[in-house]
Each structure stands twice: as C-alpha cells, then as structure tokens.
Design an enzyme around this catalytic site. Structure first.
Site, short mmCIF file in Angstrom:
data_model
loop_
_atom_site.label_atom_id
_atom_site.label_comp_id
_atom_site.label_asym_id
_atom_site.label_seq_id
_atom_site.Cartn_x
_atom_site.Cartn_y
_atom_site.Cartn_z
N ASP A 201 0.43 -0.85 -0.67
CA ASP A 201 -0.30 -0.22 -0.14
C ASP A 201 0.92 1.50 -0.02
OD1 ASP A 201 -2.61 0.97 0.09
OD2 ASP A 201 -3.27 0.18 1.58
N ASP A 256 -9.62 3.74 -3.67
CA ASP A 256 -10.86 2.47 -3.57
C ASP A 256 -11.50 2.52 -4.43
OD1 ASP A 256 -8.53 2.04 -1.87
OD2 ASP A 256 -9.26 2.19 -0.03
#
Length: 450
Positions: A201, A256
């Site tokens: 991430d 996202d």
C-alpha cells in the site's frame, strides 16, 4: 459464387496460410515464454506478420498495446490476471485466522477455487501495533495466535495460495508498522512464512515519490528466492501504468472502490485510460470486486463483473464467501466470463464507442485468442435501451460475418451477423458476447487472389 472446389491449388494456398499462422503463433509463444525470464521489452501483443482480412487497418489502433512489454520483475507470475479473494471490502479490520481458514474452506466447497480463485489475501490489520525487539513484524496474538506460517500451511494444504499486506510507508493505512526501510527484513520474513502474494500500500509515505519506494521491495522479494506476486497499491496517484511494469505484477490505477454504482463506473473509466500498458506479467488494477456486498443490484453487479473481466482486471472477490448467496455465486462462477479474463492473448478490453444521453449507451470490446472479439453492451442509462455495435468500432470489416455467443445466457444468439449487432439492455446492466468472425470470406478471397 458456387461451391469452392477442393483443388490442389486451393489446398496449397490454405497450407501456406496455415503455415503462416503457425509460424506467427510459435514466434509469439516463444516471446511470451522468454519475457518471464529476462528483462526488457517484448513484442507488441497484436503484432503479427499476416492479419486475417476480416480485420480493418484500424484494428491495432483501436486495441493499442504499444505501451505493453517493459517487464523487469522476472518472477514468471501474472501471465493472466490474478484471481482469488481479499479480506478488506467486507471485513476491513475485523479479521482473524478463523475467518481466513473458513474463507479458504468456502472457496473450495463452492467450487470457486477450482475455477481459479486461488489467492487468499489478508489485508491490513493482521499485525501487532509495533515491531518486536528485533525489529520484526509480529502477527497480532489475539487474532492470529497460531501465526502466519501455520495459516499458510493450512491454505497450501487446500491447494490455495496465501497473500499478505504491507505498506511502502512507515505505517500501514490502519497504523500498523509499514515496510519502508525494512524491505529486506520483511521480505525475508514473508518468504520464511511461505507466502505467495504481497499487496503493498501507499499510506504514510513521508512524501517520497513512489518510483523510489516501490523498487526496493521488488528487489527484496526477488532476493529471497521465493516466487511472490507483487501487487502495487499506489492508488494511481503518480500514473503507475507509466512505470510500474518495471516493478510489479499489477498496479492500482485508481483510488479505493466502494460498493456503489457511482464508484464502480467511475473506476472503470479511470482504468480504461491505461489499457495499452497492460498484458501478461503486469496488469492494471481497478481494485477488488464488490460483487455480493449488497450495495448494488444484480444487474449492476453483472455489469461490474463483466467489465472487470473484459478489462483483464484482477478478479479478487471481496464478499464473505462463507455465506455467499446463489445469485452471487452464479455471477462469480461464470466459466465463460472468467475465460475472457484469463484469455492467453492478454489484451485489455476497453471502451470503444459511446452514444445516447451523456454517453450512457456504451460498447466495450477487446481482442481474444483465435481472432475472436469480446463485446460488452453496457447500459449506463436510467432506462432500458437498445445498444448497437457496428463492425468498424471493433475493427471488423463491414462485410465480415460473425457468430455471436451470449456469455450470460450461455448460448449462441446469432449465427451469421453482418455489419452490426444490436440488443436491448436493461438499465445499469451489461450483456457480454464473443464475436467469432467466419473464415469463409477469407478462404474465398485467397482463391480469388491466386
């Protein structure tokens, strides 16, 4: 014209044609295999020495793959997009080893594992809040008391693969320890646990550009000697399609996803921009599937799964597989749609035509192996409408004849379509088809040219 006579001359022409195709196939197969073992640019995915004459000169432009091929990861993975499950979309931080084990059990019992959903990926919140006294990551003793290695053994015993999560920053997004400046130690630890996948991430990154933060983990993973899928989750902030092919097996092109029609459609459009950069070894990633999480209708989920499959996106299930409904299982287990995603040609499909109010009547398409074309008629309007695909927008000659197979109805709907094809599509739904051009006109033209 009358029936084609099977003369020696015709047989000779066809033999030459078959040999030409065979040479091209062997060449492409060689390049594909070689690319997994060496660095550097591979051949244009659609480059051939001899195109069928039912394709227009614009075919390569419509389905441009000229930016594909910079592979330097050298781990031999991702020849097709990854398939599996990820914990985040449904569970977020509410995970534990029981959930992971039961999910693996469910992937097997539902038949999803057999269809290719083999990665079981743990997202954020698996680790303790701090590293141990030796500077190592430690699984949370409350939620993963048996440790990650024992969990990997359980997953592997079922014929599945286990993935883990970390961050190219000082902390993960949920403020667990990140791997920035700990790449070598963490990669060795992941390898010692026999892990198969790393989602990496982008939180708490100290403002360091991603081109500098992501390669060290690639090198550290390679150095372990264990083959680990490297999934870059940079959110598309610095256009990773332009550089991540040198680094990872997939790269997030968007922020996202969430379980809404607006989010899913927006993300599809953002990912579409980078279609020319994807291919075997490295894929654009528009984030995980929301199918089955309850925020969209059945039709919207069908469109979601259809477009993700067509775009050669990773197919990572994001719902609770342990309590999957028959409706959701029907969508996720469609073998014909999965085959589109996993097609060995590996060319990302894309948006090729829009019409109607605000462009809500859409045609998405992409080439498949065997000179076939996958076509999605996607109705993003608020009412049912007829959508037409004309041959020129998918790179076929207007005179070409093609059979049309509906992948959701599992049947051939037209045997001899010419010039265009239309279907009425419900609001927010998508029909998915495979068009297979007939070869009769090709054979006739060959005979006439001799």
């Amino acid at each position: 014209m009358g029936k084609i006579r099977c003369t020696k001359r015709f047989v000779s022409v066809m033999e030459k044609k078959r040999n030409s195709y065979l040479c091209v196939y062997v060449l492409l197969l060689f390049v594909s295999v070689a690319s997994s073992g060496i660095s550097g640019r591979v051949v244009h995915l659609l480059q051939t020495h001899d195109k069928p004459n039912f394709l227009t000169p614009n075919f390569d432009r419509i389905f441009d793959t000229s930016k594909y091929g910079i592979l330097q990861l050298n781990n031999g993975l991702a020849r097709t997009p990854q398939m599996g499950w990820n914990s985040w979309n449904f569970f977020a931080c509410n995970i534990n080893e029981t959930v992971i084990k039961e999910t693996a059990d469910a992937l097997v019992s539902t038949g999803l594992a057999e269809l290719g959903y083999v990665y079981v990926n743990i997202d954020d919140c698996w680790s303790s809040l701090k590293r141990n006294s030796e500077g190592q990551l430690v699984p949370d003793p409350k939620t993963f008391p048996s440790g990650i290695k024992a969990l990997a053994d359980y997953i592997h015993a079922k014929g599945l693969k286990l993935g883990i999560y970390s961050d190219a920053g000082v902390s993960t997004c949920q403020v667990r320890p990140g791997s920035l400046y700990h790449e070598n130690d963490d990669a060795k630890l992941f390898a010692s646990w026999d892990l198969d996948y790393l989602k990496y991430d982008n939180c708490y990154n100290l403002g360091i550009e991603p081109k500098k933060r992501y390669p060290p983990m690639r090198d550290a993973l390679n150095e372990t000697g264990r083959t680990i899928f490297y999934s870059i989750c940079e959110w598309g902030v610095d256009d990773p399609a332009l550089w991540a092919g040198k680094i990872g097996n997939s790269w997030r092109t968007t922020d996202d996803i969430n379980d809404t029609w607006a989010s899913m459609t927006t993300i599809a459009d953002l990912n579409d921009k980078w279609a020319a950069y994807a291919g075997p070894g490295g894929w654009n990633d528009p984030d995980m599937l929301e199918v089955g999480n309850g925020g969209m209708t059945f039709e919207e989920y069908r469109a979601h799964f259809s477009i993700w499959a067509l775009m050669k996106a990773p197919l990572l299930i994001g719902c609770d597989v342990r309590s999957i409904t028959a409706e959701t299982l029907e969508l996720l287990s469609n073998k014909e749609v999965i085959a589109v995603n996993q097609d060995p040609l590996g060319v990302q499909g894309r948006k090729v035509h829009v019409s109607g109010p605000d462009g809500c009547e859409q045609v998405w398409a992409g080439p498949l192996s065997g000179h076939r074309v996958v076509v999605a008629l996607w109705n993003r309007c608020s009412n049912a409408t007829a959508i037409t695909v004309n041959w020129e927008v998918i790179g076929l000659q207007s005179s070409a004849r093609a059979s049309v197979r509906d992948l959701w109805q599992h049947k051939d709907v037209v045997g001899d379509a010419v010039s265009s094809f239309s279907a009425r599509v419900d609001a927010h739904d998508s029909h998915l088809y495979i068009f297979t051009p007939h070869t009769e006109s090709l054979f006739k033209n060959l005979v006439q040219s001799e």
